[in-house]
Write an enzyme that holds these catalytic residues in place. Structure first.
Site, PDB file in Angstrom:
ATOM      1  N   SER A 173      29.722 -68.383  71.499  1.00  0.00           N
ATOM      2  CA  SER A 173      30.545 -68.939  72.580  1.00  0.00           C
ATOM      3  C   SER A 173      31.444 -67.893  73.225  1.00  0.00           C
ATOM      4  CB  SER A 173      31.417 -70.077  72.047  1.00  0.00           C
ATOM      5  OG  SER A 173      32.393 -69.570  71.158  1.00  0.00           O
TER       6      SER A 173
ATOM      7  N   HIS B  62      33.705 -73.554  73.157  1.00  0.00           N
ATOM      8  CA  HIS B  62      33.242 -73.012  71.873  1.00  0.00           C
ATOM      9  C   HIS B  62      32.423 -74.066  71.111  1.00  0.00           C
ATOM     10  CE1 HIS B  62      33.282 -71.400  67.803  1.00  0.00           C
ATOM     11  NE2 HIS B  62      33.949 -72.469  67.397  1.00  0.00           N
TER      12      HIS B  62
ATOM     13  N   HIS C  28      28.581 -74.480  68.633  1.00  0.00           N
ATOM     14  CA  HIS C  28      28.142 -75.302  67.495  1.00  0.00           C
ATOM     15  C   HIS C  28      27.043 -76.322  67.789  1.00  0.00           C
ATOM     16  CE1 HIS C  28      31.130 -73.899  64.622  1.00  0.00           C
ATOM     17  NE2 HIS C  28      32.082 -74.040  65.542  1.00  0.00           N
TER      18      HIS C  28
ATOM     19  N   GLU D 290      30.408 -69.667  61.572  1.00  0.00           N
ATOM     20  CA  GLU D 290      31.181 -69.142  62.706  1.00  0.00           C
ATOM     21  C   GLU D 290      30.727 -67.747  63.156  1.00  0.00           C
ATOM     22  OE1 GLU D 290      33.199 -70.615  64.712  1.00  0.00           O
ATOM     23  OE2 GLU D 290      33.757 -72.406  63.588  1.00  0.00           O
TER      24      GLU D 290
HETATM   25  N1  TIH Z   1      36.522 -66.706  69.807  1.00  0.00           N
HETATM   26  C1  TIH Z   1      35.711 -67.859  70.100  1.00  0.00           C
HETATM   27  C2  TIH Z   1      35.439 -67.948  71.602  1.00  0.00           C
HETATM   28  O1  TIH Z   1      36.025 -67.209  72.372  1.00  0.00           O
HETATM   29  O2  TIH Z   1      34.637 -68.791  72.015  1.00  0.00           O
HETATM   30  C3  TIH Z   1      36.373 -69.142  69.622  1.00  0.00           C
HETATM   31  C4  TIH Z   1      36.615 -69.161  68.131  1.00  0.00           C
HETATM   32  C5  TIH Z   1      35.708 -69.084  67.126  1.00  0.00           C
HETATM   33  C6  TIH Z   1      36.262 -69.117  65.843  1.00  0.00           C
HETATM   34  C7  TIH Z   1      37.555 -69.203  65.857  1.00  0.00           C
HETATM   35  S1  TIH Z   1      38.089 -69.262  67.477  1.00  0.00           S
HETATM   36 FE   FE2 Z   2      34.029 -73.194  65.377  1.00  0.00          FE
END
Ligand code: TIH
Ligand code: FE2
Length: 303
Positions: A242, A178, A183, A223
């Protein structure tokens, strides 16, 4: 899980919050929330003791890190590299149609390949050269006050462990895939990097209530933000970029629940954040990064 997070937050809030003067005043290990060593029941690694051990081992390395020292090197296993490679492969298939243009541009800088999981130190060096940001390793989900405050000093906390292999296309907590695929690329974009720092600067002197609001602003932009482009809605939020599952959900609602898109108004009350119930039901839609930056600036000035 809710109980743990609530009591941890209450303990933290009891302490008097001292305004940090530099990144050295912010701890990366004192206030880790939720998903502790035992994980939560809905976490895909909840029943996997080996996984929990590995996650704690990597988390403990992060706690030893001191600002200014190189980020500890993690030797990833073949299984971990396979998870990374699978995610990278699936996402590179979806990004051209689902990710915003600025992400596609900065992504090119990194030459990610499926058979090598990049180390945070080399990525931190690229960011430092491009935008003056640095990465600091962290053992898990950091308390929002520390996490946002650190952004004021152009420091982004990144987890280093890999998500559980049973659900590579969506994880409920941040993991290194992620951080890297969500990011890092956009933090190499000067305009975006400044916008993220804006939230951090606003957080330095925020009251408890303002801090919660800023956390939501972070959540619905950095996010899970989306942006209008000529050929439709695109993702710029890292939680979207991600996650193969969430990216598909954003555009097609293939899981049967079409999400809602709304304009972002930082002065309005924002919906509660959901770390637990899977994909987001609502995304905020922005015109472009400079529009997000001016809205955030106006809000920050009002504090
Ligand atoms: N759900 C995202 C992923 O599967 O890559 C990870 C997260 C983003 C925000 C909180 S957890
Ligand atoms: Fe994040």
């Amino acid at each position: 899980y809710r109980f743990i997070v609530t009591t941890q937050l209450a303990d933290f809030n009891k302490q008097v919050h001292k305004i940090p003067q530099s990144i050295h005043d912010i701890s990366n290990g004192d206030h880790i929330l939720g998903f502790g060593v035992e994980l939560a029941e809905h976490h895909p690694g909840f029943h996997d003791e080996e996984y929990k051990k590995r996650r704690s081992y990597i988390g403990n390395l992060a706690k030893l890190h001191k600002i200014g020292e190189p980020i500890p090197h993690v030797e990833y296993s073949d299984e971990e590299i396979k998870i990374w490679g699978e995610i990278l492969g699936k996402l590179t298939y979806l990004h051209p149609t689902h990710a915003c243009k600025r992400y596609l541009d900065t992504f090119q800088l990194f030459n990610f390949v499926p058979d090598r999981l990049p180390c945070l130190q080399e990525l931190s060096e690229v960011l430092m050269m491009r935008t003056g940001w640095q990465i600091r390793p962290v053992a898990g989900l950091l308390h929002p006050t520390d996490f946002l405050n650190a952004m004021a000093f152009r420091t982004f906390h990144c987890t280093q462990y890999v998500r559980h292999g049973s659900q590579p296309m969506y994880t409920p907590e941040p993991d290194i895939c992620h951080e890297i695929l969500g990011h890092i690329p956009l933090l190499a974009d000067p305009e975006f990097a400044n916008l993220v720092q804006l939230i951090g600067l606003a957080s330095l002197r925020a009251s408890k209530q303002e801090m919660l609001h800023l956390t939501k602003l972070y959540w619905y932009t950095v996010e899970f933000g989306t942006v209008k482009e000529r050929d439709g809605v695109k993702a710029f939020g890292a939680g979207l970029l991600s996650s193969f599952g969430e990216l598909q959900h954003m555009l097609s609602g293939e899981d049967g629940s079409m999400p809602i898109f709304e304009d972002l108004d930082p002065f309005k009350k924002l919906p509660k954040m959901d770390h637990k119930c899977g994909f987001q039901k609502r995304y905020f839609l922005c015109e472009n990064f400079s529009d997000v930056a001016s809205k955030l600036t106006a809000y920050a000035k009002s504090l």
